[in-house]
Design a protein around this motif. Structure first.
Motif, PDB file in Angstrom:
ATOM      1  N   ASP A   1       0.831  -1.208   0.000  1.00  0.00           N
ATOM      2  CA  ASP A   1       0.000   0.000   0.000  1.00  0.00           C
ATOM      3  C   ASP A   1       0.863   1.255   0.000  1.00  0.00           C
ATOM      4  OD1 ASP A   1      -2.255  -1.502  -0.036  1.00  0.00           O
ATOM      5  OD2 ASP A   1      -2.710  -1.294   2.093  1.00  0.00           O
ATOM      6  N   ASP A   2       1.964   1.220   0.764  1.00  0.00           N
ATOM      7  CA  ASP A   2       2.876   2.362   0.781  1.00  0.00           C
ATOM      8  C   ASP A   2       3.546   2.532  -0.577  1.00  0.00           C
ATOM      9  OD1 ASP A   2       2.319   2.993   3.375  1.00  0.00           O
ATOM     10  OD2 ASP A   2       3.980   1.846   4.210  1.00  0.00           O
TER      11      ASP A   2
ATOM     12  N   SER B   1       0.974   4.101  -2.966  1.00  0.00           N
ATOM     13  CA  SER B   1       0.772   5.530  -2.725  1.00  0.00           C
ATOM     14  C   SER B   1       1.997   6.336  -3.119  1.00  0.00           C
ATOM     15  CB  SER B   1       0.442   5.775  -1.247  1.00  0.00           C
ATOM     16  OG  SER B   1       1.538   5.419  -0.425  1.00  0.00           O
TER      17      SER B   1
ATOM     18  N   ARG C   1      10.700   5.512   1.485  1.00  0.00           N
ATOM     19  CA  ARG C   1       9.433   5.184   2.122  1.00  0.00           C
ATOM     20  C   ARG C   1       9.649   4.510   3.466  1.00  0.00           C
ATOM     21  NH1 ARG C   1       4.785   7.439   0.721  1.00  0.00           N
ATOM     22  NH2 ARG C   1       3.677   5.626   1.445  1.00  0.00           N
TER      23      ARG C   1
ATOM     24  N   GLY D   1       5.783  12.614   3.818  1.00  0.00           N
ATOM     25  CA  GLY D   1       5.187  12.283   2.532  1.00  0.00           C
ATOM     26  C   GLY D   1       5.907  12.957   1.394  1.00  0.00           C
TER      27      GLY D   1
ATOM     28  N   GLN E   1       2.022  11.893  -2.038  1.00  0.00           N
ATOM     29  CA  GLN E   1       1.167  11.618  -0.895  1.00  0.00           C
ATOM     30  C   GLN E   1       0.529  12.925  -0.459  1.00  0.00           C
ATOM     31  OE1 GLN E   1       2.936   9.384   2.263  1.00  0.00           O
ATOM     32  NE2 GLN E   1       1.567  10.207   3.783  1.00  0.00           N
TER      33      GLN E   1
ATOM     34  N   SER F   1      -1.692  15.427   1.853  1.00  0.00           N
ATOM     35  CA  SER F   1      -2.021  15.538   3.262  1.00  0.00           C
ATOM     36  C   SER F   1      -2.578  16.915   3.519  1.00  0.00           C
ATOM     37  CB  SER F   1      -0.772  15.303   4.123  1.00  0.00           C
ATOM     38  OG  SER F   1      -1.057  15.583   5.471  1.00  0.00           O
TER      39      SER F   1
END
Length: 303
Positions: free
Chosen positions: A152-153, A156, A199, A208, A227, A229
């Motif tokens: 998932d990281d 993203s 990461r 991020g 990413q 935010s």
């Protein structure tokens, strides 16, 4: 699944039911979807323009309120307005599941389960345009990356990124073999091994952002847009000369606020629960008294 949905050969790729898409040996594009660390889908800059025109035509087509697909047939092509932004997309039907259907978005590469009634017949002229995404087998994917980074990281960190691709020749599982490098916000290219390393650092996870070394500054924060935010987690003053964050990260305070909010909510729920219990006891006693008084009155009237 790949061979049933798409296949590739020397200098081309093709989704079932659509024409071949020529693929140059070297090109720039954006990653639209990733199914593993090695298997990604990339759309070229030229295909971005083609897709924009396709979506414009399909939006006008759907405004005419065409009827839904009467028969959801496997390997059939359709158009759908779907997702948070109701984006109009071309899809290939993989499986009819009654009120739902499994489809692959041929211009992106992702597979979704969608309501069948949202599927409309694809106009014939649009079905003559190739799928605008290229399935790739990334040969320079990080080794043993599964042990060092969550998928998932990884997703993203790379999906939506601008990349430079070079085809190596040959295919694997119907995907073109290639190497790719990711471009950061400053235009510098980085291999996927570097992305994985960043990461896994607290610097990357808390901000991020990529840390890009420069001569005059050990670490220069470059917002890559990888990413998103709502908080700017990195302030220039929070970096010491060694490129490390000093002081307490703003994220700590955010977590404390969340914990306080949760504790307050639990307290309110507990108070309400106690009040409800007391109210139920009062009601129960009142009902018992009413029943007792009715019994007494009945006995007196019988006498």
């Amino acid at each position: 699944m790949a061979g049933k949905v798409f296949f590739s050969g020397e200098g081309f790729t093709c989704f079932r039911g659509l024409p071949h898409l020529p693929v140059p040996k070297q090109f720039k594009g954006r990653i639209t979807h990733a199914t593993s660390f090695s298997y990604v889908f990339v759309r070229t800059e030229e295909s971005e323009k083609v897709l924009e025109a396709i979506e414009g035509n399909l939006e006008e087509y759907l405004k005419s309120k065409p009827p839904a697909v009467t028969q959801v047939l496997r390997n059939g092509l359709a158009v759908i307005s779907y997702g948070p932004e109701s984006r109009v997309s071309r899809v290939l039907i993989l499986e009819n599941k009654g009120t739902m259907a499994n489809v692959v978005f041929v211009d992106f590469g992702n597979i979704e389960e969608v309501p069948s009634h949202l599927l409309h017949a694809l106009p014939e002229e649009i079905s003559k345009i190739p799928a605008q995404v290229i399935p790739l087998k990334v040969e320079n994917a990080p080794a043993n990356s599964e042990q060092r980074i969550l998928f998932d990281d990884f997703v993203s960190g790379v999906v939506g990124s601008l990349v430079e691709v070079e085809l190596l020749g040959g295919t694997m599982k119907h995907r073109l073999k290639a190497t790719l490098e990711v471009e950061d916000g400053s235009g510098t290219l980085h291999n996927l091994e570097e992305i994985v390393s960043w990461r896994n650092t607290s610097f990357w996870k808390s901000t991020g952002r990529m840390g890009v070394r420069s001569a005059d500054q050990p670490w220069k924060a470059v917002d890559t847009g990888l990413q998103k935010s709502g908080l700017d987690m990195l302030q220039p003053s929070s970096l010491d000369p060694n490129g490390k964050q000093s002081g307490v990260a703003p994220g700590v305070f955010v977590h404390l606020v969340y914990l306080l909010m949760i504790a307050s909510a639990v307290g309110v729920i507990f108070v309400l629960w106690r009040r409800i219990r007391r109210t139920k006891k009062v009601i129960r006693r009142s009902l018992q008294m009413m029943e007792y008084e009715n019994t007494v009155q009945n006995e007196e009237s019988s006498i």
